[in-house]
Design a protein around this motif. Structure first.
Motif: not given
Length: 357
Positions: A82-109
């Motif tokens: 809890l004392s570690r900010p989100a960007h410093r945690r070895p944790v990743n969240l995959m969002f329900q909406s996927y939140a992909l960048f539409p202007h980027m290729t698959v590899a760039k995403n």
């Protein structure tokens, strides 16, 4: 506590990657989490399952670092998370909406997070190529999200999440945007990937079938509390609370008092079950539809109210005088009875479970 249970607890504690102890979270008068305590083991696929508003997403956001609990502790490998900010945690969240960048290729995403960390280009290329091969998207590396199917976009989001090699991957309703056929395929794919990459997965879902097919263990939640944590088969066969018995799959529930050989139900007599409850203790009896047999005699008698056929299994609803809802029977193949027929119902004591009220 027995020596065996102490040994099991010690083993579970030594394997725990995440320890959640006494976590509570309130939003005004709403209690989203109420003293949640559970462990998530290294390398397992863990599911948080429950109806909308049960607190599962709030708990996921606390693990990700987007919410802070009002009380309780959360550890990762025994260290305070809890004392570690989100960007410093070895944790990743995959969002329900996927939140992909539409202007980027698959590899760039997929590469985006690694590039933001400033990794060398050669390492980024290698890791992106490896993860695209793992999820089967190497031929689509140059495409953009709108050129992909729903299942392929889901794989891109998953690849982007695991390419950073988190210790813990959180998935929020990951398959809800897919149609039924693709969802079934992706359930198998998620399980395969989880074993292949060796990352601990935690999935939030309200879909029982999804949780039961994916998870090694499931925490069933209701109104901010954990009702039961168990393997899928154990949850199904031996629910520990009335909520779990009614929420996980179809169940026939009877209310009464425990007896030496089952449950005494007013108006119905003694129904067979095993449970070890003290005589006279208030309890529920749960028996699954596939465990109920149609007989000429039986412990109950009733009239068939409805028969439905679902691809190899017939669902039969029987109205029993003195019981407030139909008793459900699941029989293999086409039903041999029709609506209006008088039938007997029976089951083995070992196939029914007593649950404390």
């Amino acid at each position: 506590m027995t020596a065996v249970s102490r040994a099991e607890q010690a083993r579970a504690a030594s394997e725990a990657l995440v320890g959640i102890t006494g976590v509570s979270r309130r939003f005004g008068d709403v209690v989203a989490l109420d003293g949640v305590t559970l462990d998530i083991r290294q390398g397992e696929f863990f599911a948080l399952l429950g109806p909308s508003g049960c607190g599962k997403t709030t708990l996921l956001r606390i693990l990700a670092g987007f919410e802070s609990p009002d009380e309780g502790t959360v550890t990762l490998d025994g260290a305070d998370l809890l004392s570690r900010p989100a960007h410093r945690r070895p944790v990743n969240l995959m969002f329900q909406s996927y939140a992909l960048f539409p202007h980027m290729t698959v590899a760039k995403n997929v590469a985006y997070g690694l590039e933001r960390e400033g990794l060398p280009r050669a390492e980024v290329r290698t890791r992106v190529a490896e993860v695209l091969d793992t999820v089967g998207l190497t031929p689509q590396a140059g495409r953009r999200p709108h050129q992909l199917s729903g299942g392929q976009r889901q794989r891109v989001a998953l690849a982007r999440a695991i390419v950073k090699r988190p210790r813990l991957l959180l998935l929020d309703e990951p398959l809800s945007a897919l149609d039924k056929k693709v969802r079934a395929e992706m359930q198998l794919e998620l399980k395969r990937l989880q074993h292949e990459v060796g990352i601990t997965f935690v999935v939030v879902t309200h879909d029982q079938e999804e949780a039961m097919s994916l998870a090694d263990r499931i925490a069933v939640m209701d109104e901010g509390r954990v009702e039961q944590v168990d393997a899928p088969v154990r949850l199904y066969e031996r629910p520990a609370t009335p909520f779990v018995a009614g929420f996980i799959g179809d169940n026939n529930l009877f209310e009464g008092t425990a007896a030496g050989d089952g449950l005494v139900v007013p108006g119905l007599g003694t129904l067979p079950a095993t449970g070890g409850f003290a005589a006279g203790a208030p309890a529920l009896l749960g028996v699954r539809p596939e465990s109920v047999r149609l007989t000429s005699g039986g412990v109950l008698r009733g009239v068939v109210a409805d028969v439905s056929f679902f691809g190899g299994v017939s669902h039969i609803a029987v109205r029993v005088p003195g019981h407030d809802r139909p008793v459900l029977v699941a029989a293999q193949g086409p039903a041999k009875v029709q609506a209006g027929a008088e039938v007997g119902l029976d089951w083995r004591a070992a196939d029914a479970v007593l649950i404390a009220r």
